[in-house]
Write an enzyme that holds these catalytic residues in place. Sequence first.
Site, PDB file in Angstrom:
ATOM      1  N   LYS A 252      36.150  47.230  40.949  1.00 37.89           N
ATOM      2  CA  LYS A 252      36.792  46.021  41.488  1.00 37.89           C
ATOM      3  C   LYS A 252      36.211  44.844  40.706  1.00 37.89           C
ATOM      4  O   LYS A 252      35.134  44.347  41.028  1.00 37.89           O
ATOM      5  CB  LYS A 252      36.515  45.870  42.987  1.00 37.89           C
ATOM      6  CG  LYS A 252      37.271  44.677  43.591  1.00 37.89           C
ATOM      7  CD  LYS A 252      37.050  44.575  45.095  1.00 37.89           C
ATOM      8  CE  LYS A 252      38.008  43.624  45.785  1.00 37.89           C
ATOM      9  NZ  LYS A 252      38.198  42.340  45.182  1.00 37.89           N
ATOM     10  N   ARG A 257      43.644  38.039  39.401  1.00 41.27           N
ATOM     11  CA  ARG A 257      44.733  39.016  39.337  1.00 41.27           C
ATOM     12  C   ARG A 257      45.914  38.403  38.589  1.00 41.27           C
ATOM     13  O   ARG A 257      46.321  37.284  38.892  1.00 41.27           O
ATOM     14  CB  ARG A 257      45.157  39.378  40.754  1.00 41.27           C
ATOM     15  CG  ARG A 257      46.181  40.493  40.807  1.00 41.27           C
ATOM     16  CD  ARG A 257      46.385  40.917  42.244  1.00 41.27           C
ATOM     17  NE  ARG A 257      47.186  42.099  42.344  1.00 41.27           N
ATOM     18  CZ  ARG A 257      47.201  42.897  43.411  1.00 41.27           C
ATOM     19  NH1 ARG A 257      46.447  42.626  44.453  1.00 41.27           N
ATOM     20  NH2 ARG A 257      47.974  43.958  43.441  1.00 41.27           N
ATOM     21  N   ARG A 272      48.115  35.870  41.820  1.00 36.56           N
ATOM     22  CA  ARG A 272      48.209  36.621  43.072  1.00 36.56           C
ATOM     23  C   ARG A 272      49.159  35.941  44.046  1.00 36.56           C
ATOM     24  O   ARG A 272      49.857  36.581  44.802  1.00 36.56           O
ATOM     25  CB  ARG A 272      46.811  36.711  43.682  1.00 36.56           C
ATOM     26  CG  ARG A 272      46.729  37.390  45.004  1.00 36.56           C
ATOM     27  CD  ARG A 272      45.320  37.213  45.531  1.00 36.56           C
ATOM     28  NE  ARG A 272      45.103  37.927  46.765  1.00 36.56           N
ATOM     29  CZ  ARG A 272      45.496  37.502  47.951  1.00 36.56           C
ATOM     30  NH1 ARG A 272      46.176  36.380  48.055  1.00 36.56           N
ATOM     31  NH2 ARG A 272      45.222  38.201  49.030  1.00 36.56           N
ATOM     32  N   PHE A 342      45.375  47.652  35.679  1.00 36.34           N
ATOM     33  CA  PHE A 342      45.223  48.677  36.711  1.00 36.34           C
ATOM     34  C   PHE A 342      46.542  49.200  37.261  1.00 36.34           C
ATOM     35  O   PHE A 342      46.567  50.116  38.062  1.00 36.34           O
ATOM     36  CB  PHE A 342      44.297  48.221  37.840  1.00 36.34           C
ATOM     37  CG  PHE A 342      44.731  46.991  38.596  1.00 36.34           C
ATOM     38  CD1 PHE A 342      45.671  47.086  39.612  1.00 36.34           C
ATOM     39  CD2 PHE A 342      44.171  45.756  38.316  1.00 36.34           C
ATOM     40  CE1 PHE A 342      46.060  45.957  40.324  1.00 36.34           C
ATOM     41  CE2 PHE A 342      44.548  44.624  39.018  1.00 36.34           C
ATOM     42  CZ  PHE A 342      45.509  44.724  40.029  1.00 36.34           C
ATOM     43  N   ARG A 417      49.616  44.738  52.903  1.00 38.00           N
ATOM     44  CA  ARG A 417      48.203  45.113  52.894  1.00 38.00           C
ATOM     45  C   ARG A 417      48.151  46.466  53.580  1.00 38.00           C
ATOM     46  O   ARG A 417      48.108  46.556  54.794  1.00 38.00           O
ATOM     47  CB  ARG A 417      47.371  44.088  53.652  1.00 38.00           C
ATOM     48  CG  ARG A 417      45.879  44.233  53.415  1.00 38.00           C
ATOM     49  CD  ARG A 417      45.077  43.189  54.156  1.00 38.00           C
ATOM     50  NE  ARG A 417      45.157  41.865  53.565  1.00 38.00           N
ATOM     51  CZ  ARG A 417      44.448  41.466  52.498  1.00 38.00           C
ATOM     52  NH1 ARG A 417      43.613  42.290  51.908  1.00 38.00           N
ATOM     53  NH2 ARG A 417      44.580  40.248  52.046  1.00 38.00           N
ATOM     54  N   LYS A 423      39.222  48.485  49.695  1.00 44.57           N
ATOM     55  CA  LYS A 423      38.221  47.823  48.852  1.00 44.57           C
ATOM     56  C   LYS A 423      36.858  47.970  49.500  1.00 44.57           C
ATOM     57  O   LYS A 423      36.721  47.850  50.713  1.00 44.57           O
ATOM     58  CB  LYS A 423      38.578  46.360  48.614  1.00 44.57           C
ATOM     59  CG  LYS A 423      38.805  45.548  49.845  1.00 44.57           C
ATOM     60  CD  LYS A 423      39.166  44.104  49.498  1.00 44.57           C
ATOM     61  CE  LYS A 423      39.659  43.395  50.739  1.00 44.57           C
ATOM     62  NZ  LYS A 423      40.004  42.014  50.542  1.00 44.57           N
TER      63      LYS A 423
HETATM   64  P1  ATP Z   1      39.386  39.639  47.890  1.00 45.78           P
HETATM   65  O1  ATP Z   1      39.143  38.445  48.759  1.00 45.78           O
HETATM   66  O2  ATP Z   1      38.520  40.797  48.208  1.00 45.78           O
HETATM   67  O3  ATP Z   1      39.488  39.364  46.427  1.00 45.78           O
HETATM   68  P2  ATP Z   1      42.185  39.554  48.250  1.00 45.78           P
HETATM   69  O4  ATP Z   1      42.577  39.152  49.617  1.00 45.78           O
HETATM   70  O5  ATP Z   1      42.294  38.567  47.155  1.00 45.78           O
HETATM   71  O6  ATP Z   1      40.762  40.166  48.324  1.00 45.78           O
HETATM   72  P3  ATP Z   1      42.707  42.268  48.213  1.00 45.78           P
HETATM   73  O7  ATP Z   1      43.879  43.125  47.992  1.00 45.78           O
HETATM   74  O8  ATP Z   1      42.157  42.317  49.558  1.00 45.78           O
HETATM   75  O9  ATP Z   1      43.048  40.807  47.802  1.00 45.78           O
HETATM   76  O10 ATP Z   1      41.632  42.691  47.142  1.00 45.78           O
HETATM   77  C1  ATP Z   1      42.095  43.085  45.895  1.00 45.78           C
HETATM   78  C2  ATP Z   1      41.863  42.050  44.843  1.00 45.78           C
HETATM   79  O11 ATP Z   1      40.848  42.518  43.988  1.00 45.78           O
HETATM   80  C3  ATP Z   1      43.093  41.940  43.991  1.00 45.78           C
HETATM   81  O12 ATP Z   1      43.892  40.880  44.407  1.00 45.78           O
HETATM   82  C4  ATP Z   1      42.579  41.781  42.585  1.00 45.78           C
HETATM   83  O13 ATP Z   1      42.502  40.409  42.249  1.00 45.78           O
HETATM   84  C5  ATP Z   1      41.165  42.278  42.625  1.00 45.78           C
HETATM   85  N1  ATP Z   1      40.934  43.536  41.865  1.00 45.78           N
HETATM   86  C6  ATP Z   1      39.867  43.765  41.065  1.00 45.78           C
HETATM   87  N2  ATP Z   1      39.893  45.004  40.561  1.00 45.78           N
HETATM   88  C7  ATP Z   1      41.004  45.602  41.033  1.00 45.78           C
HETATM   89  C8  ATP Z   1      41.568  46.891  40.892  1.00 45.78           C
HETATM   90  N3  ATP Z   1      40.982  47.840  40.171  1.00 45.78           N
HETATM   91  N4  ATP Z   1      42.727  47.155  41.549  1.00 45.78           N
HETATM   92  C9  ATP Z   1      43.322  46.217  42.317  1.00 45.78           C
HETATM   93  N5  ATP Z   1      42.823  44.987  42.488  1.00 45.78           N
HETATM   94  C10 ATP Z   1      41.681  44.659  41.871  1.00 45.78           C
END
Ligand code: ATP
Length: 588
Positions: A252, A257, A272, A342, A417, A423
């Site tokens: 991660k 993103r 994102r 990814f 989600r 994660k």
């Molecule tokens: P967080 O606050 O943990 O970043 P989030 O709410 O932005 O979470 P989540 O889907 O909960 O989004 O967590 C995934 C985020 O982690 C993705 O939006 C991406 O930016 C990041 N990320 C990093 N590595 C990866 C991966 N291998 N696959 C998917 N997402 C990844």
Amino acid sequence: MKFSILADSFHKMEGTRKRLELTQFLVELFEKTPNEVISKIVYLIQGKLRPDFEGIELGVAEKIAMRSISKSSGIAMKKIEEEYRKNGDIGHAASIILEQKTQMTFLVEDITVERVYETLFRISNLEGSRSQDMKMKYISSLLNDATSLEASYILKILLGSLRLGIAENTVMDALAITFSGDKNNRKILQHAYNVSSDLGKVAETIATDGIKGIKKFEIVLFNPIRPMLADRVKSEEEAIEKFGNEFAAEYKLDGERVQLHIKGKEVVLFSRSLENISSYYPDIIEKIPENIQAENIILEAEAVAINENTGEFLPFQELMHRRRKYKIEKAVTQYPITVNLFDILYCNGKSCLELSYKERREKMEKYVKEDNFTKYIPMGIITNKNEIEDFMENSINAGSEGLMLKMLDKSYQAGSRGSHWLKLKREYQNDLGDSLDLVVIGGFFGKGRRTGNYGTLLLATYDEDEDTFTSICKVGTGFSDENLDQIYQILSPQVTIKKNPRITSEMEADVWFEPELVIEVVASEITLSPIHKAAMDKIRTDAGLALRFPKFTGKIRIEKIAEDASTNEEVIALYKGQKKVAHEKNLI
Ligand code: ATP
């Protein structure tokens, strides 16, 4: 279509927060809407002119709006400012002022939705030195022909303060009922929305071609797909419990993103939250086409800042330096990145969403070449606890935040989600169990070393039910001098004269901000609070929740919009989780 029909609907909708009532009002409105206007109506309901990813901003300042009211009513600016200060809502102030005017004059013609929309669109396109005058001209010409109720909504749309609290799901419920007679068809609409991110287009399609048309909805290159998100797990054991004995683990990475849409040399990048972020990454735009061995493709990647000499991953914060309009070339060389792929969502004109994770990974590796700049995100297949622990260790050592765990046989679930991705972050094992992403709503001027900056910030959670931002804590620790400067630069243009009506806070701040900036904090505990408004009355009557010893982590979450911040639901879950842990500890 007469604009008065829309204004009347807005008025009714503003009077309720009940989802069923809102749905009913929307159905009544859609029934009266000709097919050619329905997409415009759907955008306007959301206070927009086009889908978010097109980045169309109305950009009208309060001052211009007040001058336009003055121009069209002949009433002095001072009086208008006074009225505005009194009730804090410019649309409402305008309606009171114009009420007096309409009683005296006859309106020449009914204004139509089409005219309002076209005028707003023109305003959004204005640039350059004369643009302020032109904006005023357009606005006052609309106000001249508007009733006071119509005027109030025109101004609310212009200033971005129209808040009907209508979730996208409610719009889709109403579309399904109106055009197919069955609310359950919402699911089909939802899919169309998830792959297009364009609710106006979904509305137009169902209105003209019915559910049959919606079923044929396909991914369109250069229109972003709503991203799949992950659930969180607290430990390796919990992950194995949920996923069984064979699944994929990926690093991660702590970057941004990016959804990449590529056709030949044409490349568009979305964040994102589906904002077009192409201009921040000219290096990706230039280099990535060479790696692609398909006619067209949509990929997902994490763009991560790196130390060029060692190749090490650097924290997300480094990417902040690229968030600028000018001299981006300099930032690109000073803060180099790599693109870590990814997922693949579309390839050679076909959707890949239905393919399993395993098939998608294979396809991605087949159609994209790796090099020093473009890489596949490190991945391993996990079959037991030792393997996941080892992989976590490697991932942390490489400078990542933890792991993303993905079921091998599951498809890509756009816009949700789901439980097919998990994660697992190292930091979850600390105090509260998680960090929170909070919206900055107010500021307090600093003293001593911090004079001239906001030394302390007032933060809020997002209340999904009310569509408001509820105060949860003040934070003054964890900021470096550089952070404070950066935050000051971002927040200064967001200062408002009056507290935004979506902010719920009893605590008074020195300055109020538009609720836009999201920052990450950690805390030692969540406690009941008589002052803060997060989750008010949810745990105990007359009490909200507050963070104890909050600390800024150094992360400004530029990729998140205010509505992506931690919700009251999440805070309640953390509060309950912490009680459970305390209880278990007592038992030991
Ligand atoms: P967080 O606050 O943990 O970043 P989030 O709410 O932005 O979470 P989540 O889907 O909960 O989004 O967590 C995934 C985020 O982690 C993705 O939006 C991406 O930016 C990041 N990320 C990093 N590595 C990866 C991966 N291998 N696959 C998917 N997402 C990844």
